[in-house]
Design a protein around this motif. Structure first.
Motif, mmCIF file in Angstrom:
data_model
loop_
_atom_site.group_PDB
_atom_site.id
_atom_site.type_symbol
_atom_site.label_atom_id
_atom_site.label_comp_id
_atom_site.label_asym_id
_atom_site.label_seq_id
_atom_site.Cartn_x
_atom_site.Cartn_y
_atom_site.Cartn_z
ATOM 1 N N VAL A 194 0.852 -1.202 0.000
ATOM 2 C CA VAL A 194 0.000 0.000 0.000
ATOM 3 C C VAL A 194 0.886 1.250 0.000
ATOM 4 O O VAL A 194 0.633 2.211 -0.732
ATOM 5 C CB VAL A 194 -0.950 -0.009 1.218
ATOM 6 C CG1 VAL A 194 -1.609 1.357 1.404
ATOM 7 C CG2 VAL A 194 -2.015 -1.087 1.049
ATOM 8 N N GLU B 26 2.464 1.610 -3.538
ATOM 9 C CA GLU B 26 1.468 2.007 -4.547
ATOM 10 C C GLU B 26 1.032 3.451 -4.334
ATOM 11 O O GLU B 26 0.856 4.212 -5.290
ATOM 12 C CB GLU B 26 0.243 1.088 -4.486
ATOM 13 C CG GLU B 26 0.403 -0.168 -5.304
ATOM 14 C CD GLU B 26 -0.861 -1.031 -5.296
ATOM 15 O OE1 GLU B 26 -1.969 -0.495 -5.475
ATOM 16 O OE2 GLU B 26 -0.722 -2.251 -5.092
ATOM 17 N N THR B 27 0.855 3.818 -3.061
ATOM 18 C CA THR B 27 0.432 5.194 -2.757
ATOM 19 C C THR B 27 1.507 6.184 -3.198
ATOM 20 O O THR B 27 1.211 7.224 -3.805
ATOM 21 C CB THR B 27 0.154 5.341 -1.246
ATOM 22 O OG1 THR B 27 -0.864 4.409 -0.879
ATOM 23 C CG2 THR B 27 -0.305 6.753 -0.905
ATOM 24 N N TYR C 28 -6.767 9.407 -6.287
ATOM 25 C CA TYR C 28 -6.115 8.353 -5.507
ATOM 26 C C TYR C 28 -7.058 7.152 -5.321
ATOM 27 O O TYR C 28 -6.655 5.997 -5.494
ATOM 28 C CB TYR C 28 -5.676 8.919 -4.151
ATOM 29 C CG TYR C 28 -5.099 7.868 -3.234
ATOM 30 C CD1 TYR C 28 -3.910 7.226 -3.553
ATOM 31 C CD2 TYR C 28 -5.750 7.508 -2.054
ATOM 32 C CE1 TYR C 28 -3.381 6.250 -2.719
ATOM 33 C CE2 TYR C 28 -5.227 6.540 -1.210
ATOM 34 C CZ TYR C 28 -4.044 5.915 -1.547
ATOM 35 O OH TYR C 28 -3.528 4.949 -0.738
ATOM 36 N N MET D 288 -6.252 3.447 -6.630
ATOM 37 C CA MET D 288 -5.984 2.437 -5.604
ATOM 38 C C MET D 288 -7.065 1.354 -5.589
ATOM 39 O O MET D 288 -6.765 0.171 -5.433
ATOM 40 C CB MET D 288 -5.928 3.151 -4.246
ATOM 41 C CG MET D 288 -5.232 2.389 -3.167
ATOM 42 S SD MET D 288 -3.482 2.230 -3.557
ATOM 43 C CE MET D 288 -2.951 1.266 -2.175
ATOM 44 N N VAL E 42 -2.664 3.172 6.878
ATOM 45 C CA VAL E 42 -2.211 2.218 5.854
ATOM 46 C C VAL E 42 -2.890 0.857 6.023
ATOM 47 O O VAL E 42 -3.361 0.251 5.056
ATOM 48 C CB VAL E 42 -0.676 2.050 5.908
ATOM 49 C CG1 VAL E 42 -0.216 1.005 4.895
ATOM 50 C CG2 VAL E 42 0.002 3.377 5.663
#
Ligand code: DAH
Length: 345
Positions: free
Chosen positions: A110, A113-114, A230, A234, A317
């Protein structure tokens, strides 16, 4: 000595040959049984005491024993000289050692990717320490010592002034103190709270903070479009966001941010508790009091509340990982069980 005793002595001597570790040990066995004062010559000397009827059979067995022992010794001595035993011990038909592979941890996934998604929007990654000052973690974030919101996070203090940070928000202060606007950062990291561990709480967890401050107007609409982008990147193209009014000491106005539930598409299910929405982040426009504290720490006026504009946000997260990968219990993220971790391979 009886015939039965003879047989058991023979078995014992052959076992000693097998168990001997090296050439020196084999020589000891040879001396013990076959040497001039060894057991076999002694037995032969006492043959006359064996009852006459048994004597021929006894003699045959002693000879057979000697032959078996000599050949066993000769074989082992030859093996010891050539190292055959070691080679024989390596059985290439045995299955190999299983190397249990995991996969990239959902929390790391996470975070990475973020960082990639916000990277495409021009955000860089900033870092801050786990041990923070009272000023960075609370005071500069407009949370004075008497503020009620400190109760919920009044936590692991190391000294009067140092604590394990309760949020990643103090990195906002560090970045603004060391950089002039514009700043556009996200900052992932560990955070600590006096929480009792259960399926959704852990005293040690991760957040990703975001901060954008510029000298040209930045609005809540910019924040919303950024977070909507986002959410789609995501959670999938269908994902939507909504803002709910809230309070944080360091933003004004403040909102809580929900993503539409990616499991039911907003219709309502167990994951979103039938609401169609999942709470993901806190956010808002940076409070002017925060700029004033930053200016005070910098000793200049680089963040003039009249001319700078900015928004900030903070995600959990683990929360995103649990929602995205359907993980029902936060503790699974910390157990290092490969049966769990290998599933994302
Ligand atoms: N630090 C907040 C918390 O731990 C989350 C948060 C809310 C961060 C609003 C922000 C923000 O940057 O603007 O609950």
């Amino acid at each position: 000595m009886t015939l039965a005793e003879l047989d058991s002595q023979q078995a014992a001597s052959l076992a000693e040959v097998t168990a001997a570790a090296d050439a020196a040990a084999l020589e000891q066995v040879r001396i013990k049984y076959l040497g001039r004062n060894g057991l076999l010559p002694a037995i032969i000397k006492q043959m006359k005491e064996v009852p006459a009827a048994d004597r021929p059979e006894f003699g045959k067995r002693v000879q057979a024993w000697r032959a078996a022992l000599e050949s066993a010794l000769a074989e082992r001595v030859a093996d010891a000289a050539t190292g055959k035993k070691e080679r024989a011990a390596f059985d290439c038909t045995l299955p190999g050692r299983w190397f249990a592979p995991g996969a990239k941890h959902p929390v790391s996934r996470v975070i990475e990717e973020t960082a990639a998604i916000f990277g495409r929007l021009g955000f860089t990654v900033a870092d801050g320490p786990d041990i923070e000052t009272r000023f960075n973690n609370f005071t500069a974030l407009n949370t004075p010592a008497h503020h009620p919101s400190m109760d919920a996070s009044d936590t692991f203090w190391l000294t009067d002034d140092r604590l394990l940070r309760t949020q990643t928000s103090p990195v906002q202060i560090r970045v603004m103190t060391s950089h002039t606007p514009p700043v556009r950062i996200i900052t992932p990291g560990r955070t600590y709270r006096r929480d009792t561990t259960d399926a959704t709480h852990s005293a040690n967890f991760h957040q990703i903070e975001g901060l954008y401050v510029d000298t040209k107007p930045v609005s809540l609409a910019d924040l919303k479009s950024t977070l909507a982008y986002y959410a789609r990147e995501m959670m999938g193209a269908e994902a939507g966001v909504r803002f709910r009014p809230h309070f944080f000491p360091f933003t004004e106005p403040s909102v809580e941010v929900d993503f539409s539930c990616h499991v039911c598409g907003g219709k309502g299910c167990r994951v979103c508790k039938m609401s169609g929405w999942i709470e993901i982040a806190g956010a808002g426009m940076v409070d002017p009091r925060v700029y004033e504290h930053v200016n005070q720490a910098r000793g200049d006026h680089a963040y003039d509340p009249a001319t700078v504009y900015g928004y900030a946000f903070g995600f959990g997260v683990e929360r995103i990982a649990m929602v995205k990968y359907g993980i029902p219990d936060i503790r699974w993220l910390y157990e290092n069980d490969v049966r769990f971790l290998s599933q994302l391979a």
